[in-house]
Design a protein around this motif. Structure first.
Motif, PDB file in Angstrom:
ATOM      1  N   VAL A  83      35.769  37.167  35.843  1.00 45.57           N
ATOM      2  CA  VAL A  83      37.121  36.644  35.596  1.00 45.57           C
ATOM      3  C   VAL A  83      37.590  35.690  36.699  1.00 45.57           C
ATOM      4  O   VAL A  83      37.501  36.016  37.889  1.00 45.57           O
ATOM      5  CB  VAL A  83      38.112  37.831  35.497  1.00 45.57           C
ATOM      6  N   TYR A  84      38.123  34.537  36.289  1.00 45.01           N
ATOM      7  CA  TYR A  84      38.705  33.553  37.215  1.00 45.01           C
ATOM      8  C   TYR A  84      40.121  33.243  36.722  1.00 45.01           C
ATOM      9  O   TYR A  84      40.328  33.063  35.520  1.00 45.01           O
ATOM     10  CB  TYR A  84      37.893  32.251  37.208  1.00 45.01           C
TER      11      TYR A  84
ATOM     12  N   THR B 145      40.126  30.435  49.927  1.00 44.79           N
ATOM     13  CA  THR B 145      39.631  31.772  50.309  1.00 44.79           C
ATOM     14  C   THR B 145      38.510  31.766  51.353  1.00 44.79           C
ATOM     15  O   THR B 145      38.496  32.639  52.228  1.00 44.79           O
ATOM     16  CB  THR B 145      39.165  32.546  49.060  1.00 44.79           C
ATOM     17  N   PRO B 146      37.554  30.820  51.302  1.00 45.00           N
ATOM     18  CA  PRO B 146      36.457  30.870  52.279  1.00 45.00           C
ATOM     19  C   PRO B 146      36.920  30.834  53.745  1.00 45.00           C
ATOM     20  O   PRO B 146      36.182  31.271  54.629  1.00 45.00           O
ATOM     21  CB  PRO B 146      35.616  29.629  51.960  1.00 45.00           C
TER      22      PRO B 146
ATOM     23  N   PHE C 240      29.445  36.226  51.804  1.00 43.84           N
ATOM     24  CA  PHE C 240      29.074  37.232  50.800  1.00 43.84           C
ATOM     25  C   PHE C 240      29.479  38.630  51.287  1.00 43.84           C
ATOM     26  O   PHE C 240      29.916  39.478  50.500  1.00 43.84           O
ATOM     27  CB  PHE C 240      27.567  37.145  50.536  1.00 43.84           C
TER      28      PHE C 240
ATOM     29  N   ILE D 118      45.836  34.738  45.104  1.00 39.60           N
ATOM     30  CA  ILE D 118      45.562  35.042  43.688  1.00 39.60           C
ATOM     31  C   ILE D 118      46.005  36.489  43.462  1.00 39.60           C
ATOM     32  O   ILE D 118      45.483  37.415  44.098  1.00 39.60           O
ATOM     33  CB  ILE D 118      44.058  34.920  43.333  1.00 39.60           C
TER      34      ILE D 118
ATOM     35  N   TYR E 171      33.336  27.659  42.420  1.00 40.54           N
ATOM     36  CA  TYR E 171      34.712  27.854  41.964  1.00 40.54           C
ATOM     37  C   TYR E 171      35.364  26.574  41.444  1.00 40.54           C
ATOM     38  O   TYR E 171      35.567  26.443  40.238  1.00 40.54           O
ATOM     39  CB  TYR E 171      35.534  28.465  43.112  1.00 40.54           C
TER      40      TYR E 171
ATOM     41  N   TYR F 165      33.133  39.812  49.671  1.00 44.84           N
ATOM     42  CA  TYR F 165      32.694  40.548  48.476  1.00 44.84           C
ATOM     43  C   TYR F 165      32.123  41.924  48.821  1.00 44.84           C
ATOM     44  O   TYR F 165      32.762  42.932  48.526  1.00 44.84           O
ATOM     45  CB  TYR F 165      31.655  39.697  47.716  1.00 44.84           C
TER      46      TYR F 165
ATOM     47  N   SER G  10      30.161  26.056  48.851  1.00 46.80           N
ATOM     48  CA  SER G  10      30.294  27.288  48.063  1.00 46.80           C
ATOM     49  C   SER G  10      31.607  27.273  47.266  1.00 46.80           C
ATOM     50  O   SER G  10      31.646  27.630  46.086  1.00 46.80           O
ATOM     51  CB  SER G  10      30.257  28.475  49.041  1.00 46.80           C
TER      52      SER G  10
ATOM     53  N   ARG H 265      44.346  38.603  46.471  1.00 47.12           N
ATOM     54  CA  ARG H 265      43.413  37.994  47.424  1.00 47.12           C
ATOM     55  C   ARG H 265      43.732  36.522  47.623  1.00 47.12           C
ATOM     56  O   ARG H 265      43.647  35.723  46.679  1.00 47.12           O
ATOM     57  CB  ARG H 265      41.992  38.171  46.852  1.00 47.12           C
TER      58      ARG H 265
ATOM     59  N   ARG I  34      43.219  39.613  41.474  1.00 47.06           N
ATOM     60  CA  ARG I  34      41.878  39.047  41.298  1.00 47.06           C
ATOM     61  C   ARG I  34      40.930  40.174  40.913  1.00 47.06           C
ATOM     62  O   ARG I  34      41.035  41.291  41.414  1.00 47.06           O
ATOM     63  CB  ARG I  34      41.425  38.371  42.600  1.00 47.06           C
ATOM     64  N   VAL I  35      40.015  39.876  39.988  1.00 43.21           N
ATOM     65  CA  VAL I  35      39.158  40.907  39.390  1.00 43.21           C
ATOM     66  C   VAL I  35      37.729  40.856  39.940  1.00 43.21           C
ATOM     67  O   VAL I  35      37.097  39.795  39.967  1.00 43.21           O
ATOM     68  CB  VAL I  35      39.109  40.708  37.850  1.00 43.21           C
TER      69      VAL I  35
ATOM     70  N   THR J  11      25.080  35.760  44.451  1.00 41.67           N
ATOM     71  CA  THR J  11      25.696  34.529  43.922  1.00 41.67           C
ATOM     72  C   THR J  11      25.640  33.329  44.873  1.00 41.67           C
ATOM     73  O   THR J  11      25.427  32.204  44.411  1.00 41.67           O
ATOM     74  CB  THR J  11      27.163  34.801  43.512  1.00 41.67           C
TER      75      THR J  11
HETATM   76  N1  LIG Z   1      29.028  38.552  42.117  1.00 38.81           N
HETATM   77  C1  LIG Z   1      30.229  38.242  42.633  1.00 38.81           C
HETATM   78  N2  LIG Z   1      31.336  38.670  41.980  1.00 38.81           N
HETATM   79  C2  LIG Z   1      32.587  38.391  42.450  1.00 38.81           C
HETATM   80  O1  LIG Z   1      33.589  38.774  41.842  1.00 38.81           O
HETATM   81  C3  LIG Z   1      32.697  37.633  43.666  1.00 38.81           C
HETATM   82  N3  LIG Z   1      33.740  37.181  44.405  1.00 38.81           N
HETATM   83  C4  LIG Z   1      33.223  36.529  45.450  1.00 38.81           C
HETATM   84  N4  LIG Z   1      31.875  36.547  45.394  1.00 38.81           N
HETATM   85  C5  LIG Z   1      30.966  35.943  46.350  1.00 38.81           C
HETATM   86  O2  LIG Z   1      31.281  36.465  47.634  1.00 38.81           O
HETATM   87  C6  LIG Z   1      31.407  35.403  48.611  1.00 38.81           C
HETATM   88  C7  LIG Z   1      32.786  35.357  49.169  1.00 38.81           C
HETATM   89  O3  LIG Z   1      33.732  35.085  48.183  1.00 38.81           O
HETATM   90  P1  LIG Z   1      35.067  34.263  48.475  1.00 38.81           P
HETATM   91  O4  LIG Z   1      36.099  34.797  47.560  1.00 38.81           O
HETATM   92  O5  LIG Z   1      35.406  34.308  49.930  1.00 38.81           O
HETATM   93  O6  LIG Z   1      34.656  32.734  48.156  1.00 38.81           O
HETATM   94  C8  LIG Z   1      34.716  32.299  46.836  1.00 38.81           C
HETATM   95  C9  LIG Z   1      36.119  31.860  46.538  1.00 38.81           C
HETATM   96  O7  LIG Z   1      36.658  31.059  47.574  1.00 38.81           O
HETATM   97  C10 LIG Z   1      35.943  31.027  45.332  1.00 38.81           C
HETATM   98  N5  LIG Z   1      36.028  31.890  44.166  1.00 38.81           N
HETATM   99  C11 LIG Z   1      35.013  32.374  43.434  1.00 38.81           C
HETATM  100  N6  LIG Z   1      35.491  33.130  42.438  1.00 38.81           N
HETATM  101  C12 LIG Z   1      36.838  33.119  42.550  1.00 38.81           C
HETATM  102  C13 LIG Z   1      37.904  33.710  41.818  1.00 38.81           C
HETATM  103  N7  LIG Z   1      37.699  34.488  40.742  1.00 38.81           N
HETATM  104  N8  LIG Z   1      39.169  33.493  42.220  1.00 38.81           N
HETATM  105  C14 LIG Z   1      39.399  32.717  43.299  1.00 38.81           C
HETATM  106  N9  LIG Z   1      38.458  32.139  44.037  1.00 38.81           N
HETATM  107  C15 LIG Z   1      37.180  32.336  43.660  1.00 38.81           C
HETATM  108  O8  LIG Z   1      34.646  30.446  45.424  1.00 38.81           O
HETATM  109  C16 LIG Z   1      33.960  30.982  46.559  1.00 38.81           C
HETATM  110  C17 LIG Z   1      32.496  31.133  46.215  1.00 38.81           C
HETATM  111  O9  LIG Z   1      32.327  32.052  45.163  1.00 38.81           O
HETATM  112  P2  LIG Z   1      30.892  32.577  44.670  1.00 38.81           P
HETATM  113  O10 LIG Z   1      29.882  31.506  44.682  1.00 38.81           O
HETATM  114  O11 LIG Z   1      31.097  33.236  43.356  1.00 38.81           O
HETATM  115  O12 LIG Z   1      30.382  33.670  45.694  1.00 38.81           O
HETATM  116  C18 LIG Z   1      31.258  34.443  46.453  1.00 38.81           C
HETATM  117  C19 LIG Z   1      31.012  34.127  47.917  1.00 38.81           C
HETATM  118  O13 LIG Z   1      29.649  33.928  48.174  1.00 38.81           O
HETATM  119  C20 LIG Z   1      31.508  37.224  44.311  1.00 38.81           C
HETATM  120  N10 LIG Z   1      30.277  37.509  43.804  1.00 38.81           N
END
Ligand SMILES: Nc1nc(=O)c2ncn([C@@H]3O[C@@H]4COP(=O)(O)O[C@H]5[C@@H](O)[C@H](n6cnc7c(N)ncnc76)O[C@@H]5COP(=O)(O)O[C@@H]3[C@@H]4O)c2[nH]1
Lengths: 180, 180
Positions: B87-88, B111-112, A10, A83, B14, A14, B9, A80, A86-87, A111
């Motif tokens: 947005v995804y 990404t993780p 997180f 991607i 995702y 993020y 996660s 990122r 990414r938004v 989240t």
């Molecule tokens: N509120 C919020 N808004 C965001 O835009 C956002 N982007 C990430 N996170 C949270 O931060 C942390 C790190 O993100 P990471 O990208 O390394 O892993 C992300 C990433 O590997 C993938 N993922 C999620 N959303 C996207 C996306 N839009 N595009 C690509 N990959 C994504 O799934 C993981 C888990 O996502 P979330 O479970 O939504 O919570 C993430 C996570 O806890 C967000 N939290």
């Protein structure tokens, strides 16, 4: 520990990306809308909800009707991990007090707690409600410590731990009161 | 274990959300662009790169010049944990073979893994390169097992484990070859 990794994720994936940009984003929003929403810089923070039950609602209204979505802040767009563009964005909400006056703020759930919630329902993972609560507390403590030591995030966030197992059932406006 | 939480996660936050929509998204893309990119349904999968070094590049070109960003697929927009209209999207890339012919595919890093990389550089966490490699393998195995047991994701992804510690240094086109 699962929660430790989720707190680091997180932060690195993020909060570390978005919190340093929060002020510029709010300034851009106020300029674009000539808006007097969020006039005080002290409140230019992301309020991060950490429910002990790990129950994460996709719309805050579903948790407490005194919280209403108002508008999204401008988007942060970055490349990122492959991607392109990414938004990332935050949502401004109006939180009503018991005199029905709206207070505007940036508020969202942590989240990653939704992952803990889903894991607790999966038989393969095998952790129950008590273990999940412990993991939420570990997430909170770990995240707090990381953020306390992250100067680039200083004063840009507020962690709100919600003891929602008992309180929320007793009071449908528990969440709005906690935020206010 | 940190990697176990990161795999869950990645799935719950995702892949579980986006993989079931992949076909509809590609069909929409092909209709909008009258495009013959990605004509074969067998290749309508997200190629997920899992580098053993946990080194995640924000632009794939920085890892291998034979991979070029082509275009983004249409966005999936959903309300998520208090963020309205989050947005995804996936990015389509052209991957060139050694006869310089382009092969189009949906490809991105897991990404993780970037979180693991950053944690390994933080003195508070204290895990070194070997521990990090073990965590990447645990991430891979955990994710593979979750996805194998997720019917809604079936045939929509391809996990690509990259032994990039040695191979990548020897061969600047290692990544494109692995994908092809
Ligand atoms: N509120 C919020 N808004 C965001 O835009 C956002 N982007 C990430 N996170 C949270 O931060 C942390 C790190 O993100 P990471 O990208 O390394 O892993 C992300 C990433 O590997 C993938 N993922 C999620 N959303 C996207 C996306 N839009 N595009 C690509 N990959 C994504 O799934 C993981 C888990 O996502 P979330 O479970 O939504 O919570 C993430 C996570 O806890 C967000 N939290």
């Amino acid at each position: 520990d699962v929660a430790c990794g989720l707190a680091w994720s997180f932060y690195t994936g993020y909060l570390k990306l978005v919190l340093p940009r929060l002020r510029a984003t709010i300034e851009e929003y106020r300029a674009q809308h000539r808006s007097n929403i969020l006039p005080q810089r002290d409140f230019w923070k992301v309020n991060i909800l950490v429910p002990l039950s790990a129950s994460v609602f996709n719309q805050l209204e579903d948790m407490d009707q005194r919280i209403r979505f108002y508008e999204n802040l401008p988007e942060t767009v970055i490349d990122r991990a492959g991607i392109r563009s990414r938004v990332y964005k935050h949502s401004v909400h109006a939180v009503y007090d018991d005199q029905k006056r709206p207070h505007y703020c940036v508020v969202e759930y942590a989240t990653p707690l939704d992952t803990l919630h889903q894991m607790s329902h999966d038989s393969r993972v095998g952790f129950g409600v008590n273990e999940r609560r412990q993991q939420v507390l570990l997430f909170y403590r770990t995240l707090k410590e990381i953020l306390d030591n992250s100067p680039e995030c200083r004063n840009r966030y507020q962690l709100i731990l919600l003891d929602d197992d008992c309180d929320a059932e007793a009071d449908p406006h528990f969440l709005s009161k906690e935020i206010l």
